[in-house]
Design a protein around this motif. Sequence first.
Motif, PDB file in Angstrom:
ATOM      1  N   PHE A  59       0.863  -1.185   0.000  1.00  8.51           N
ATOM      2  CA  PHE A  59       0.000   0.000   0.000  1.00  8.51           C
ATOM      3  C   PHE A  59       0.901   1.237   0.000  1.00  8.51           C
ATOM      4  O   PHE A  59       1.936   1.234   0.657  1.00  8.51           O
ATOM      5  N   GLY A  61       0.882   4.022   1.379  1.00  9.28           N
ATOM      6  CA  GLY A  61       1.216   4.675   2.639  1.00  9.28           C
ATOM      7  C   GLY A  61       1.817   3.727   3.668  1.00  9.28           C
ATOM      8  O   GLY A  61       1.844   4.045   4.851  1.00  9.28           O
ATOM      9  N   PRO A  63       3.848   2.188   6.289  1.00  8.14           N
ATOM     10  CA  PRO A  63       4.925   2.778   7.087  1.00  8.14           C
ATOM     11  C   PRO A  63       6.099   1.821   7.293  1.00  8.14           C
ATOM     12  O   PRO A  63       7.109   2.220   7.859  1.00  8.14           O
ATOM     13  N   LEU A 128     -13.856  -7.449  -2.878  1.00 12.62           N
ATOM     14  CA  LEU A 128     -13.565  -6.821  -1.594  1.00 12.62           C
ATOM     15  C   LEU A 128     -14.362  -7.495  -0.484  1.00 12.62           C
ATOM     16  O   LEU A 128     -13.952  -7.524   0.663  1.00 12.62           O
ATOM     17  N   LEU A 143     -18.126  -8.969   5.165  1.00 14.32           N
ATOM     18  CA  LEU A 143     -17.173  -7.865   5.385  1.00 14.32           C
ATOM     19  C   LEU A 143     -17.760  -6.920   6.425  1.00 14.32           C
ATOM     20  O   LEU A 143     -18.848  -6.387   6.242  1.00 14.32           O
ATOM     21  N   THR A 145     -15.732  -4.273   8.033  1.00 15.41           N
ATOM     22  CA  THR A 145     -15.160  -2.967   7.722  1.00 15.41           C
ATOM     23  C   THR A 145     -13.917  -3.161   6.862  1.00 15.41           C
ATOM     24  O   THR A 145     -13.124  -4.072   7.131  1.00 15.41           O
ATOM     25  N   PRO A 146     -13.797  -2.341   5.806  1.00 12.18           N
ATOM     26  CA  PRO A 146     -12.637  -2.510   4.930  1.00 12.18           C
ATOM     27  C   PRO A 146     -11.336  -1.975   5.540  1.00 12.18           C
ATOM     28  O   PRO A 146     -10.306  -2.017   4.893  1.00 12.18           O
ATOM     29  N   PHE A 147     -11.392  -1.466   6.776  1.00 11.81           N
ATOM     30  CA  PHE A 147     -10.173  -0.932   7.388  1.00 11.81           C
ATOM     31  C   PHE A 147      -9.895  -1.655   8.697  1.00 11.81           C
ATOM     32  O   PHE A 147     -10.790  -1.799   9.520  1.00 11.81           O
ATOM     33  N   GLY A 148      -8.655  -2.097   8.857  1.00 12.83           N
ATOM     34  CA  GLY A 148      -8.302  -2.864  10.050  1.00 12.83           C
ATOM     35  C   GLY A 148      -7.082  -2.313  10.752  1.00 12.83           C
ATOM     36  O   GLY A 148      -6.806  -1.111  10.683  1.00 12.83           O
ATOM     37  N   LEU A 151      -2.977  -0.933   7.092  1.00 10.28           N
ATOM     38  CA  LEU A 151      -3.604  -0.557   5.826  1.00 10.28           C
ATOM     39  C   LEU A 151      -3.971  -1.771   4.984  1.00 10.28           C
ATOM     40  O   LEU A 151      -4.929  -1.741   4.224  1.00 10.28           O
ATOM     41  N   LYS A 169      -6.032  -7.689   2.409  1.00  3.28           N
ATOM     42  CA  LYS A 169      -6.960  -7.175   1.387  1.00  3.28           C
ATOM     43  C   LYS A 169      -6.543  -7.473  -0.045  1.00  3.28           C
ATOM     44  O   LYS A 169      -5.368  -7.352  -0.388  1.00  3.28           O
ATOM     45  N   PRO A 170      -7.524  -7.786  -0.889  1.00  2.94           N
ATOM     46  CA  PRO A 170      -7.215  -7.839  -2.327  1.00  2.94           C
ATOM     47  C   PRO A 170      -7.100  -6.416  -2.878  1.00  2.94           C
ATOM     48  O   PRO A 170      -7.920  -5.567  -2.556  1.00  2.94           O
TER      49      PRO A 170
ATOM     50  N   ILE B  36     -11.138   3.862  13.250  1.00  2.00           N
ATOM     51  CA  ILE B  36     -10.081   3.171  12.512  1.00  2.00           C
ATOM     52  C   ILE B  36     -10.166   3.495  11.020  1.00  2.00           C
ATOM     53  O   ILE B  36      -9.158   3.709  10.350  1.00  2.00           O
ATOM     54  N   GLN B  43      -4.029   7.773   6.737  1.00  2.00           N
ATOM     55  CA  GLN B  43      -2.706   7.197   6.461  1.00  2.00           C
ATOM     56  C   GLN B  43      -2.540   6.956   4.957  1.00  2.00           C
ATOM     57  O   GLN B  43      -1.493   7.250   4.380  1.00  2.00           O
ATOM     58  N   GLY B  47       0.112   8.864   2.472  1.00  2.00           N
ATOM     59  CA  GLY B  47       0.972   8.064   1.590  1.00  2.00           C
ATOM     60  C   GLY B  47       0.819   8.493   0.137  1.00  2.00           C
ATOM     61  O   GLY B  47       1.794   8.608  -0.607  1.00  2.00           O
ATOM     62  N   LYS B 124      -1.577   2.358  -9.035  1.00  2.00           N
ATOM     63  CA  LYS B 124      -1.489   1.830  -7.673  1.00  2.00           C
ATOM     64  C   LYS B 124      -2.608   2.401  -6.798  1.00  2.00           C
ATOM     65  O   LYS B 124      -3.310   1.670  -6.106  1.00  2.00           O
ATOM     66  N   GLU B 128      -6.457   1.220  -4.098  1.00  2.00           N
ATOM     67  CA  GLU B 128      -6.668   1.569  -2.693  1.00  2.00           C
ATOM     68  C   GLU B 128      -7.920   2.432  -2.537  1.00  2.00           C
ATOM     69  O   GLU B 128      -8.643   2.326  -1.547  1.00  2.00           O
ATOM     70  N   TYR B 131     -11.460   1.016  -1.820  1.00  2.00           N
ATOM     71  CA  TYR B 131     -11.880   0.786  -0.446  1.00  2.00           C
ATOM     72  C   TYR B 131     -12.489   2.044   0.167  1.00  2.00           C
ATOM     73  O   TYR B 131     -13.396   1.971   0.984  1.00  2.00           O
TER      74      TYR B 131
END
Lengths: 171, 249
Positions: A59, A61, A63, A128, A143, A145-148, A151, A169-170, B36, B43, B47, B124, B128, B131
Amino acid sequence: MQNDANSPQPIAKSQILEWLQAVKDPEIPTISLIDLGVVRGVEVDAVTGKVSVHLTPTFAGCPAMDYMKRDVERTLLAHGVPAVEVEISMREAWTSDMLTEAGRQALRQHKLSPPPVIGNQVFDLDFLEYAECPNCHGNNTELRTPFGATLCRAVHYCHDCRQLFEQFKPV
Amino acid sequence: MNPTLDLLYRLADDQLILGHRNSEWNGLGPILEEDIAFSSMAQDKLGHSLQLYSLLHALGEAEPDTVAFTRNAPQFHCCQLVELPIGEYDFSLTRHFLFDHAELLRFEALATSSYEPLAQVARKLRGELKYHALHANTWMKRLGTATDEAIERMQRSLDFTLPYALGIFEKTDAEAEIISSGLFVGEDELRGRWLESISKVLAQTALEVPDVLALTPVLGGRHGQHTEHLQPLLDEMAEVFRLDPTADW
């Protein structure tokens, strides 16, 4: 120093790849960067023996990229590679299809559901929302939530074993 | 300004500022999952801004951190929509829905940009952004069909936010060249696709959609004219960086 006449042969690429198998994702220690698919290329300079490694983030972003880069450098230098250069780019953007079969198995070991293989199909919302439960292996999941926690993870719920679980995630 | 730089600054500044705003939900979300979600999208957006500032750096602009943390409001090219305070959750959700639909379509279009480094990044980011759009759709549909209070609040937010959202598509002097050089399909084309895309989702709610193109867009952001909310955000964001710009993190 008397290595002029028989200076060491550059290390074989296959050997480099084997050493890189030991470099794991810092957040999922069961999977190597190779099986994660973020190592997009390895080149060994035939003259200097310098090794160039091309990484791409899962992803944008993420880190952990700097950590991964330093870990690759540290590992190869410790094995005696004379010089290492790690480049991070999106030349070959990562998709979840770049996970190897061994990588998918490693994710399951960490109780993370691997993403479905997309192949040539249209990547739509169905992808997804689909996930296989890493606990009971059922498909009766939803599903949530798509955020865990990171990222690259989504949160799903299994209606068979009634457990929340995380999916890689795909994309 | 050179059309490529012009386009990249607008894209990057939108990401940075909305990323910062989204991060303000950290610890305050109405439920843990939304806390979250907004933090994760923050985040992602930071990025994304880094990738775009890096493209600018490769074209001779300053380092990403310098560009992000040392400019003042009049030097920013973000639309005013992204700089508004987070307000109540209904506003933040509506902004996220309207912005990220435009964003997903924008990066889908940029995936075939004639400027290959941007096309690579776009290929790319669009994955993302799916989502982000999925998340926004889920909650717009859920709250837009819930209780009377929920529907009323979402309607008020939608009516308030739409004119700002039209400001996403504000053009600059470089527009004609951006289109003719194949950098991007252009803001008018994008606005058409966006309207179709948000309308499909809103049709599944109890919300009434006004004649969007008849609204007066809130413009100025792309030309450095901002609300009074941007400078305080920049001051806060750059507070630590400005203590010692040479510090190594």
